[in-house]
Design a protein around this motif. Structure first.
Motif, PDB file in Angstrom:
ATOM      1  N   ASP A 415       0.850  -1.191   0.000  1.00 25.52           N
ATOM      2  CA  ASP A 415       0.000   0.000   0.000  1.00 25.52           C
ATOM      3  C   ASP A 415       0.885   1.240   0.000  1.00 25.52           C
ATOM      4  O   ASP A 415       1.687   1.451   0.905  1.00 25.52           O
ATOM      5  CB  ASP A 415      -0.909   0.005   1.233  1.00 25.52           C
ATOM      6  N   HIS A 416       0.750   2.064  -1.017  1.00 24.18           N
ATOM      7  CA  HIS A 416       1.563   3.274  -1.155  1.00 24.18           C
ATOM      8  C   HIS A 416       0.736   4.538  -0.935  1.00 24.18           C
ATOM      9  O   HIS A 416       1.161   5.633  -1.320  1.00 24.18           O
ATOM     10  CB  HIS A 416       2.219   3.309  -2.535  1.00 24.18           C
ATOM     11  N   GLY A 417      -0.439   4.383  -0.335  1.00 22.17           N
ATOM     12  CA  GLY A 417      -1.285   5.530  -0.070  1.00 22.17           C
ATOM     13  C   GLY A 417      -1.804   6.152  -1.353  1.00 22.17           C
ATOM     14  O   GLY A 417      -2.048   5.465  -2.351  1.00 22.17           O
ATOM     15  N   ASP A 418      -1.954   7.453  -1.348  1.00 24.63           N
ATOM     16  CA  ASP A 418      -2.436   8.170  -2.531  1.00 24.63           C
ATOM     17  C   ASP A 418      -1.266   8.654  -3.379  1.00 24.63           C
ATOM     18  O   ASP A 418      -1.168   9.833  -3.735  1.00 24.63           O
ATOM     19  CB  ASP A 418      -3.314   9.359  -2.103  1.00 24.63           C
ATOM     20  N   GLY A 432       1.981  -0.850  -7.962  1.00 26.06           N
ATOM     21  CA  GLY A 432       1.895  -2.255  -7.588  1.00 26.06           C
ATOM     22  C   GLY A 432       2.709  -2.521  -6.333  1.00 26.06           C
ATOM     23  O   GLY A 432       3.065  -1.606  -5.592  1.00 26.06           O
ATOM     24  N   PHE A 433       3.032  -3.778  -6.087  1.00 27.04           N
ATOM     25  CA  PHE A 433       3.851  -4.122  -4.928  1.00 27.04           C
ATOM     26  C   PHE A 433       5.261  -3.574  -5.139  1.00 27.04           C
ATOM     27  O   PHE A 433       5.770  -3.516  -6.262  1.00 27.04           O
ATOM     28  CB  PHE A 433       3.925  -5.637  -4.746  1.00 27.04           C
ATOM     29  N   GLY A 434       5.902  -3.180  -4.045  1.00 23.62           N
ATOM     30  CA  GLY A 434       7.263  -2.669  -4.114  1.00 23.62           C
ATOM     31  C   GLY A 434       8.074  -3.122  -2.921  1.00 23.62           C
ATOM     32  O   GLY A 434       7.527  -3.386  -1.848  1.00 23.62           O
ATOM     33  N   GLN A 574      -7.261   2.386  -9.108  1.00 21.78           N
ATOM     34  CA  GLN A 574      -6.740   3.097  -7.943  1.00 21.78           C
ATOM     35  C   GLN A 574      -6.571   4.580  -8.261  1.00 21.78           C
ATOM     36  O   GLN A 574      -6.437   4.979  -9.416  1.00 21.78           O
ATOM     37  CB  GLN A 574      -5.408   2.503  -7.501  1.00 21.78           C
ATOM     38  N   THR A 575      -6.577   5.381  -7.206  1.00 23.15           N
ATOM     39  CA  THR A 575      -6.463   6.831  -7.327  1.00 23.15           C
ATOM     40  C   THR A 575      -5.222   7.315  -6.592  1.00 23.15           C
ATOM     41  O   THR A 575      -4.911   6.839  -5.500  1.00 23.15           O
ATOM     42  CB  THR A 575      -7.708   7.523  -6.749  1.00 23.15           C
ATOM     43  N   TYR A 576      -4.487   8.223  -7.198  1.00 22.26           N
ATOM     44  CA  TYR A 576      -3.380   8.876  -6.520  1.00 22.26           C
ATOM     45  C   TYR A 576      -3.511  10.377  -6.717  1.00 22.26           C
ATOM     46  O   TYR A 576      -4.311  10.858  -7.531  1.00 22.26           O
ATOM     47  CB  TYR A 576      -2.037   8.357  -7.015  1.00 22.26           C
ATOM     48  N   GLU A 577      -2.748  11.137  -5.954  1.00 24.92           N
ATOM     49  CA  GLU A 577      -2.879  12.584  -5.965  1.00 24.92           C
ATOM     50  C   GLU A 577      -1.558  13.259  -6.276  1.00 24.92           C
ATOM     51  O   GLU A 577      -0.490  12.806  -5.862  1.00 24.92           O
ATOM     52  CB  GLU A 577      -3.398  13.085  -4.607  1.00 24.92           C
TER      53      GLU A 577
END
Length: 627
Positions: A415-418, A432-434, A574-577
């Motif tokens: 989980d990398h947040g937004d 993805g996974f890191g 998924q959404t990022y900011e």
């Protein structure tokens, strides 16, 4: 007049040392009433607490302003620039403001202070007890950083002096302490060597007792010597050479104190120093060159025959800097899943059970949640309640691992947040996974694909195994994309083949929904005049910098971007900011493809973006429109 740094022989407690000292260097001009004579400043260490020196921040500002005058608005791009202003305060100068400095005699820095125990001039944090304080800047500085002259004469550089430079955005390391040398440093252009101001002014002992490395007292060799070090097996004139007058033993000053037991990124066991090899010559596990059995090396006590050069093992990108001789071995092995039943697991990244399955038909709309690559034929784990799916290899990936590319352990992060992250190896962005570095001060991260690589790397497009054996200072050209950028590369030790991680981690064989066969990755020089991309209908560049995908049976050809998209590791849904812009990632698999706001054509790639600004949504075909 100005200052010049040089070394003199001094005795402390009956033991001789070479000690740094500033001396007056007359300038070819008339002295003013405010100038200092040699008698009043014979030793800078005896100066009274008067405002005699410029603030180091002011010296740097003078330098950067002069660069700004030469190249407007490009001062931040100067990464190595020579100082021109003296550290001495000159009352006759009226073209800039001089900041007063006060010498704080042996007053400890308050550890509870807002900025703590740090120098604001160099990259070395600890101040100690002797320091200057600038009342105008409200900053502390090392005494050495304040008084450092424009050039010094160093014992290992007798034929030329070290000059004071400002270094920024570089990754060069001090030849004395091996730590990164930035900001105010001493630099020798003739031998390309760097030293911290503090390191360049450190006292040098004539005798060293280090029983861990040698039974007898070692004596400083009085001149630069072309003698082979018994510890590292190299000749290095940049370091002081110490010899044993009793036996035939030679050691560099920085080799005398090397650690006994360490962990390196290229091997899964610890390695320990040994003064000579008990077996015949072997190839180094890092650079793949032969290790001379007559000199020191690091070997593995578990794996017979594994050996590494001393200098290779202690590289900053190989070793984390920790001595492990007295540290017990950690046995931490946390699995990524718990077995529930035969063929059923509970993966830590998902709340539902995953069931083993064999994918025999290419669908085209299923993607692995870890590596974000499409699901082709092969073994997978499928969620029994939702559309979550993992490749078998991705499901078995460990929670924690040591990767050859990085000296610190990496932990699996789902989980990398937004936000997106940029892989430190291939430089692609992903959600993805890191694998994230466990060190708090390190921001290294690998995507799931790059993290799955290992040495030797078996690249399907080359007949020999590939290794990470090139020196990091080299800037080789990738044979696929022809790039010489600062990227990690894999190379063949049997031929001259080199490939960067961006090209090496592209899927070698992929599926295309309108072709029943696998498409194979081809080099740009394999294209011919009749090849064209089936998606964009554009010609394939003959001998181009980018490869392409081709079906050997049907002769279908596709650009990499057209088939995989410019953002192949973006996970849809998924959404990022970015600031106040919310960006939703969507699969481009509807009957009618959306039209890009900027290109004004239908989005051609597998993923498109929906950017929302002030409640207005804009369709973007790729992330390039966000720049």
């Amino acid at each position: 007049m100005d200052l010049f740094g040089e070394f003199h022989k001094v005795e402390f407690n009956g033991k001789p040392f070479l000690v740094y000292r500033n001396v007056i260097k007359p300038l070819p001009q008339t002295q003013t009433s405010n100038s200092f004579d040699k008698q009043s400043i014979d030793s800078v260490y005896d100066l009274p607490p008067q405002p005699l020196f410029l603030c180091p921040r002011l010296r740097t500002r003078i330098l950067l302003n002069s660069l700004d005058d030469e190249v407007e608005d490009e001062v931040t791009n100067h990464i190595l620039s020579k100082y021109s202003s003296s550290p001495l305060f000159d009352e006759t100068s009226n073209n800039h403001h001089v900041l007063p400095l006060f010498w704080c005699n042996n007053k400890e820095v308050d550890p509870e202070a807002e900025e703590g125990d740090e120098c604001y001039s160099c990259s070395i944090q600890t101040i100690g007890t002797d320091y200057y304080f600038c009342a105008t800047c409200d900053k502390r500085f090392h005494k050495e950083c304040v008084e450092c002259p424009l050039e010094i004469s160093y014992p290992t550089h007798t034929k030329h002096s070290l000059q004071l430079f400002y270094s920024k955005y570089r990754f060069d390391h001090c030849i004395y302490c091996r730590k990164r040398a930035t900001y105010m440093i001493y630099f020798c252009a003739l031998c390309d060597s760097y030293m911290h101001v503090l390191c360049a002014q450190s006292k040098i002992p004539f005798f060293i007792d280090q029983p861990k490395r040698h039974d007898h007292t070692l004596t400083l060799f009085p001149r630069q010597a072309s003698l082979t070090c018994n510890i590292c097996g190299l000749i290095n004139k940049l370091h002081f050479t110490y010899v044993c007058p009793i036996c035939d033993f030679v050691a560099h000053s920085d080799c005398i104190y090397i650690p006994q037991t360490i962990r390196i990124s290229r091997h899964h066991h610890r390695v320990s120093f040994i003064s000579s090899l008990p077996f015949e010559e072997k190839s180094c596990g890092v650079c793949r060159q032969m290790v001379d059995s007559d000199y020191g090396a690091y070997t593995c006590n578990v794996c017979s025959g594994y050996v590494v050069h001393v200098r290779c093992a202690l590289r900053k990108d190989i070793w984390d800097g920790k001595e492990l001789a007295e540290v017990p071995e950690e046995l931490e092995d946390v699995e990524s899943f718990r077995k529930i039943a035969n063929g059923v697991i509970l993966h830590f990244s998902h709340r539902h059970h995953l069931k083993f399955d064999i994918s025999g038909v290419f669908v085209g709309n299923k993607f692995c949640q870890a590596c974000v690559l499409p699901i082709n034929e092969g073994n997978v784990y499928v969620c029994v309640e939702c559309d979550f799916i993992l490749h078998e290899t991705c499901a078995y990936a460990p929670r924690k691992k040591v990767h050859p590319l990085h000296p610190h352990p990496l932990t699996l992060k789902v989980d990398h947040g937004d936000a997106l992250f940029q892989c430190s190896a291939c430089m692609r962005k992903s959600n993805g996974f890191g694998y994230d570095c466990t060190s708090r001060t390190c921001y290294y991260i690998l995507d799931a694909v790059c993290a799955s690589t290992a040495e030797p790397f078996n690249y399907q497009g080359h007949r020999h195994p590939l290794f990470l054996s090139l020196d990091p200072k080299e800037k080789p050209m990738c044979h696929i994309c022809k790039s010489t950028k600062n990227k990690k590369v894999l190379n063949c030790i049997e031929c001259d083949f080199i490939i960067c991680f961006e090209c090496a981690t592209l899927p070698y064989m992929v599926r295309y929904k309108h072709d029943e066969h696998y498409l194979t990755f081809c080099h740009g020089d394999e294209a011919n005049g009749s090849d064209w991309c089936e998606l964009c209908e554009g010609k394939l560049a003959i001998g181009g910098k980018e490869g392409f995908y081709k079906c050997k049976d049907c002769c279908t050809t596709l650009h990499i971007n057209c088939l995989l998209g410019p953002d192949p590791y973006y996970k849809a849904g998924q959404t990022y900011e970015i600031g106040e812009i919310a960006i939703l990632l969507q699969h481009n698999n509807s009957a009618s493809r959306p039209i890009c706001y900027f290109c004004n054509i239908r989005c051609p790639y597998p993923i498109f973006l929906v950017a929302t600004v002030d409640r207005i949504a804009y369709i973007l075909c790729s992330s390039k429109h966000l720049k």
